[in-house]
Design a protein around this motif. Structure first.
Motif, PDB file in Angstrom:
ATOM      1  N   THR A 132       0.827  -1.212   0.000  1.00 15.14           N
ATOM      2  CA  THR A 132       0.000   0.000   0.000  1.00 15.14           C
ATOM      3  C   THR A 132       0.861   1.261   0.000  1.00 15.14           C
ATOM      4  O   THR A 132       0.352   2.349  -0.228  1.00 15.14           O
ATOM      5  CB  THR A 132      -0.938   0.059   1.224  1.00 15.14           C
TER       6      THR A 132
ATOM      7  N   ASN B  84      -2.311   3.079  -5.801  1.00 16.68           N
ATOM      8  CA  ASN B  84      -2.118   2.966  -4.355  1.00 16.68           C
ATOM      9  C   ASN B  84      -1.441   4.208  -3.763  1.00 16.68           C
ATOM     10  O   ASN B  84      -1.619   4.506  -2.579  1.00 16.68           O
ATOM     11  CB  ASN B  84      -1.282   1.723  -4.023  1.00 16.68           C
ATOM     12  N   MET B  87      -3.726   6.445  -2.128  1.00 20.59           N
ATOM     13  CA  MET B  87      -4.505   5.884  -1.020  1.00 20.59           C
ATOM     14  C   MET B  87      -3.634   5.746   0.227  1.00 20.59           C
ATOM     15  O   MET B  87      -2.433   5.540   0.142  1.00 20.59           O
ATOM     16  CB  MET B  87      -5.013   4.480  -1.374  1.00 20.59           C
ATOM     17  N   ILE B 166      -7.795   9.059  -0.766  1.00 24.82           N
ATOM     18  CA  ILE B 166      -8.678   8.054  -0.170  1.00 24.82           C
ATOM     19  C   ILE B 166      -7.932   7.405   0.996  1.00 24.82           C
ATOM     20  O   ILE B 166      -6.763   7.039   0.860  1.00 24.82           O
ATOM     21  CB  ILE B 166      -9.039   6.962  -1.200  1.00 24.82           C
TER      22      ILE B 166
END
Lengths: 257, 259
Positions: A132, B84, B87, B166
Motif C-alpha cells: 500500500t 495505491n 490511497m 482516499i
C-alpha cells in the motif's frame, strides 16, 4: 480410498510446489536486476549474512581442519603416507568442507531468521502495508536478501578456507610434529585454483539457495505463530537438503572425468 | 476522471471466494468524494477482504472497482502502485515496520513513491506525527517501544503522510481502551476533514462507526444488506442492522463458528 489417486494427488501437489518455487525464484531474480534498488537494505543484509556469520563459520572450519588433520594422519600412517596430510586437508577444506559447512551454518542462522522475519511480517500485515506504500515487497524484501546471500557466502567461504587450512596447520605443527615450512609447501603444491574456485561457485549457489528458501517459506507463511515456526523449520530443512544435492551436482560438473 | 455525480469509489458485483468458501457474493457500494463511509458487519463477513480488493492485495474473482471512474481491478506493477500512491491505509494491528524507527515508518511511502528524499521526508514525517499528537522525540523510537494506542497513532500518521485522496481504516479502535479509542476516532475525523479525503472504514465498534461515519453500510453474508446516513441507523427497519447495533445474540444473523 483409491491408492493410485492418492499417489497422483501427492505427485501433482509436488509439481505444484516446485512450480511455485521456480516462479518465486524467477520473480526474485528479475527484481534483482530491475530498478528501483534498495542499497541500504542490501547493505544491512550483507552485514547480517556476511559479518555476523563470520564467528560461526570460522569456528566450524577451524575445528573441521583440525580434526581432518588428526584423522587423515591416523589413516595415512598405516601406509607411511603422513606427508599427504597437508594436501588432503587443504583439498577437503577448499573443495567440500568450507562451502558445505558454511552453507549449512548459514542455513541454520540466516535462513531460519529470514523465514521468521518475513513470516512475522506476513502475519502482522507488514508485507501488505509495503504494497500500500508503493513498494513491491518482492523487490524490497526478497531481492536484497537473495543478492546478499549470493554475494556474501563466497566471501565467508574464502575466509573459511584460510581458517580451515590454518586449523590443519596448527594440529600438523603442534601435535603431529610436521615442519612448518614442509606443511606450507605441501599445501601450496596440492591446492589448485580450480579447487578454490569450485568451492566459491558452490558457496554462491548455496548462498542463493539458503536465502531463496528462507524468503520463500517466510513470504508464504500463514497461520500465525505456528505458521512462522513452520516456515523457519521448512527453510532450514529444505536449504540443507538442497545444499547437499547441489553440492553433488556442482562437484560432478567440476571434477567428473 | 470522475464526473460531478460520479462517486469517488464505485464497487459493483464484487465476488471473492477462498476455496469452497464464498466470502463476497456481489458487493455493491458507492462512496462519494469527501464522504466518510463505515462498513459494519460481524467477524468473517468479508469487510477486510473488500478493502484488500480495493488496494489490490486480494484479486477479486469478479466485479468492478472504479476509482474516479477508472477500473482498478486487475491492475499490476506501476499502474497499481500509481493508484495505491493516492490511497492511505491504517491496518488493524498498525503493521508498522519493526526494523525502522517511527519517523522512517511514517516517511516510508513518501520516499518509496519518489516524492521526497530520505532527508527531506523527515520533516514531513515529524509534521504528520504532530498532527496525531506525537512529539518529535517519538520519531526516534522503535515501534516495539510504543504502546498499542501510540502505535495506532503512528499508523494513522503514516496513512496520512502522503496526503492521500482516499484513506482506508481497518478496525481502527480494536484492542484499545474506550478513551484511547475515542482519541483515535477524533483524530480520524480531524485528519480526514483537514485533508478533504474520502474515507472508507470497516469496524464492528458501533461507537466508532457513529463518530466517524457520514454514512453506514452493513455487510452480511457477502452482500451490502443496508446502507444509509448515520442518523438513520437506529430507525433502519432492517433486522440485520437492528440485531447488530444492539448486539443481540438472537435474530437473523447466525455467527459462523469457523472462518
Amino acid at each position: 480410498m483409491n491408492p493410485l489417486a492418492a499417489i497422483g494427488r501427492a505427485f501433482l501437489a509436488l509439481l505444484e510446489a516446485m512450480g511455485r518455487l521456480v516462479l518465486f525464484a524467477a520473480a526474485a531474480v528479475s527484481h534483482i536486476v530491475r530498478p528501483p534498488f534498495y542499497p541500504r537494505v542490501l547493505l544491512r543484509q550483507m552485514v547480517d549474512i556476511g559479518y555476523y556469520s563470520l564467528p560461526v563459520v570460522a569456528l566450524t572450519t577451524l575445528f573441521s581442519g583440525m580434526v581432518l588433520a588428526l584423522q587423515s594422519h591416523t589413516g595415512f600412517a598405516r601406509f607411511s603416507a603422513e606427508g599427504a596430510v597437508a594436501g588432503v586437508v587443504s583439498l577437503a577444506i577448499t573443495r567440500e568442507l568450507a562451502p558445505v559447512l558454511a552453507g549449512l551454518m548459514v542455513a541454520g542462522r540466516v535462513g531460519a531468521s529470514m523465514a521468521a522475519e518475513l513470516g512475522t511480517m506476513r502475519v502482522t500485515e507488514q508485507i501488505d502495508a509495503l504494497s500500500t506504500l508503493s513498494t513491491d515487497p518482492m523487490k524490497y524484501l526478497v531481492a536484497p536478501r537473495i543478492l546478499a546471500g549470493f554475494a556474501m557466502l563466497p566471501l565467508l567461504v574464502l575466509v573459511g578456507d584460510v581458517i580451515g587450512i590454518f586449523g590443519g596447520y596448527i594440529v600438523g605443527i603442534y601435535k603431529l610434529d610436521f615442519s612448518p615450512a614442509a606443511y606450507i609447501d605441501q599445501t601450496w603444491r596440492f591446492v589448485e585454483v580450480r579447487d578454490v574456485v569450485s568451492g566459491l561457485v558452490k558457496a554462491a549457489a548455496f548462498g542463493f539457495l539458503v536465502s531463496l528458501m528462507g524468503c520463500y517459506h517466510g513470504y508464504r507463511s500463514e497461520g500465525g505463530a505456528q505458521g512462522v515456526g513452520r516456515a523457519a523449520t521448512n527453510a532450514v530443512v529444505s536449504s540443507a537438503i538442497l545444499i547437499l544435492v547441489f553440492n553433488y551436482i556442482i562437484t560432478e560438473l567440476f571434477f567428473a572425468k | 476522471m470522475s464526473g460531478p455525480d460520479e462517486p469517488k469509489i464505485r464497487i459493483r458485483g464484487l465476488h471473492k471466494a477462498f476455496g469452497a468458501k464464498s466470502v463476497l457474493r456481489g458487493v455493491d457500494l458507492d462512496v462519494g468524494a469527501g464522504e466518510s463511509v463505515v462498513v459494519i458487519g460481524g467477524s468473517g463477513t468479508g469487510k477486510s477482504v473488500t478493502v484488500k480488493c480495493m488496494l489490490g492485495l486480494v484479486e477479486p474473482d469478479g466485479g468492478s472497482i472504479l476509482i474516479d471512474g477508472a477500473e482498478s481491478v486487475g491492475l499490476r506493477g506501476a499502474a497499481r502502485e500509481a493508484v495505491n500512491a493516492r490511497m492511505g491505509m491504517l491496518f488493524q494491528g498498525g503493521a508498522l515496520f519493526d526494523s525502522l524507527p517511527v519517523w522512517e515508518n511514517v516517511a516510508f511511502g513518501l520516499v518509496a513513491a519518489g516524492q521526497k528524499t530520505r532527508g527531506a521526508a523527515k520533516p514531513v514525517a515529524l509534521d504528520s506525527l504532530a498532527r496525531v499528537g506525537l512529539g518529535p522525540e517519538v520519531g526516534e523510537l522503535m515501534p516495539a517501544e510504543l504502546s498499542g494506542g501510540m502505535q495506532k497513532r503512528v499508523a494513522l500518521a503514516r496513512a496520512i503522510a502522503a496526503r492521500p485522496d482516499i484513506i482506508f481504516f481497518d478496525e481502527p479502535t480494536t484492542g484499545l481502551d474506550p478513551i484511547m479509542a475515542d482519541v483515535i476516532n477524533d483524530l480520524i475525523v480531524q485528519c480526514v476533514r483537514e485533508l478533504g479525503a474520502t474515507a472508507l472504514s470497516i469496524t464492528h465498534d458501533m461507537a466508532s462507526a457513529r463518530k466517524i461515519a457520514d454514512r453506514i453500510a452493513m455487510l452480511h453474508d457477502g452482500r451490502i444488506v443496508w446502507s444509509g446516513p448515520v442518523s438513520e441507523i437506529d430507525e433502519s427497519g432492517n433486522d440485520f442492522v437492528d440485531q447488530f447495533i444492539h448486539g443481540r445474540a438472537s435474530g437473523p444473523i447466525r455467527m459462523a463458528v469457523r472462518r
